[in-house]
Design an enzyme around this catalytic site. Sequence first.
Site, mmCIF file in Angstrom:
data_model
loop_
_atom_site.group_PDB
_atom_site.id
_atom_site.type_symbol
_atom_site.label_atom_id
_atom_site.label_comp_id
_atom_site.label_asym_id
_atom_site.label_seq_id
_atom_site.Cartn_x
_atom_site.Cartn_y
_atom_site.Cartn_z
ATOM 1 N N THR A 20 32.452 11.223 70.648
ATOM 2 C CA THR A 20 33.538 10.686 69.838
ATOM 3 C C THR A 20 34.308 9.776 70.778
ATOM 4 O O THR A 20 34.194 9.897 71.987
ATOM 5 C CB THR A 20 34.469 11.850 69.392
ATOM 6 O OG1 THR A 20 33.709 12.782 68.644
ATOM 7 C CG2 THR A 20 35.644 11.384 68.565
ATOM 8 N N ARG A 77 28.252 17.772 57.034
ATOM 9 C CA ARG A 77 29.240 18.313 57.977
ATOM 10 C C ARG A 77 30.242 17.237 58.407
ATOM 11 O O ARG A 77 29.885 16.116 58.754
ATOM 12 C CB ARG A 77 28.506 18.866 59.203
ATOM 13 C CG ARG A 77 29.422 19.503 60.255
ATOM 14 C CD ARG A 77 29.749 18.549 61.371
ATOM 15 N NE ARG A 77 30.498 19.182 62.455
ATOM 16 C CZ ARG A 77 31.130 18.512 63.415
ATOM 17 N NH1 ARG A 77 31.112 17.197 63.422
ATOM 18 N NH2 ARG A 77 31.781 19.143 64.364
ATOM 19 N N GLY A 118 33.677 16.989 61.058
ATOM 20 C CA GLY A 118 34.393 17.748 62.091
ATOM 21 C C GLY A 118 35.882 17.483 62.067
ATOM 22 O O GLY A 118 36.499 17.350 61.002
ATOM 23 N N THR A 145 38.157 14.832 71.519
ATOM 24 C CA THR A 145 36.703 14.748 71.431
ATOM 25 C C THR A 145 36.175 16.157 71.710
ATOM 26 O O THR A 145 36.901 16.992 72.237
ATOM 27 C CB THR A 145 36.104 13.767 72.460
ATOM 28 O OG1 THR A 145 36.442 14.220 73.782
ATOM 29 C CG2 THR A 145 36.641 12.350 72.281
ATOM 30 N N GLY A 191 34.490 19.909 67.265
ATOM 31 C CA GLY A 191 35.563 19.746 66.287
ATOM 32 C C GLY A 191 35.970 21.028 65.599
ATOM 33 O O GLY A 191 37.157 21.264 65.347
#
Length: 377
Positions: free
Chosen positions: A225, A253, A255, A276, A279
């Site tokens: 991320t 999914r 996060g 990051t 999650g």
Amino acid sequence: MTKKMNRREVLATAATVAAASTVATKAFGQAPAVMSGHRQLVVGAHNGNRLKNENGETGVEIAFRMMSEGADVLDATIACNNLPENSIEDSSVGYGGLPDANGDVTLDACCMHGPLKRAGGVAFIQGVRAPSHVAKDVMMKTNHHLLAGQGATDFARANGHKIEGDLNSERSFKRYLEWKERVEREGDNRTFAELDLDFIEKKGFEVAYQMAKEGRIDIEHIHGTINTNAMNIKGDICGNTTTSGRSFKVPGRVGDSPILGAGLYLDNDVGAAGSTGLGEMNLYHLCSYLIVEKMRDGMHPKDAGMYALNRVKDMALPNPGYRNEKGEIAFNLQFYILNKQGQYAGVAMRGGEGRFYSVCTDNGAEHVLMDAIYTDS
Ligand code: GLY
């Protein structure tokens, strides 16, 4: 009460500002960014200071320069994150991000604008390389915070964003096929369609880690991320988080990244935090919100970040695999934090050698070692 400075203190302060001006001019060839009381800075994930644009600038350098030129702080953070979003070199976000278990690249992003007190996000969007821009459009053009799935893609199309059929790069799709084949092998050579989702989720995670250990994928891209937060000389604070989510995730999914308070939170009077890492474990405590609230109570960014990590560390974990044989937390979770006073921190559950965050100040861009709960990973 504000203390009046004596003559010596006034001269010392002037000298400090002059010194900072020299550094700023040297680093960026323009007016210093400390003259109006707030310290201009950019703080974010490691990948904000990795890739370079055609002028040799990294993401955080682009953001810092744009703010020095008077750009809106949110646009500066988005420009930073656009570099990895648009590049196949970074397989954690945007174009070329590692896909889900069906081989589809699905993206999440969120942004917050301190002075406007507004936020926007998209989740499970497909076909748009840079979902950060769509998140900003959600913020500016709707009364909503979060658009998801087909609705988000339709909104992006209607607002002029280019929609592509497939955001896999040749490399990300090759890695996906390798992962799929290895999961099938682990499942006694049943075909992928014959394996249940629970198996794919658990075995898939192990296989992804094994591939990272073998250097097939970047370990930081398993939950890869990018979060970038920034403050300009007026003290305006904005942030942006964007991701392709967990690699080879269960389709559907989403996060923490697009969720306000989790992937990102900020208050223009206090500071900003973004994340990051895994999650799901951030979502239990809405850590970005928690960190900003701890800073509101007077905590330094580092202490506020460590407080949030300790809350996660000490909770009853939903998955035994989240602890290693020593009883330590096995997953990573990182926060990138700045406050209105111009202090900053990057904190990680698992830190140590090679675990950096990105900072850009008047001194230029640098990688700074993260403060961490465990420092031996
Ligand atoms: N932190 C990114 C994710 O878990 O999706």
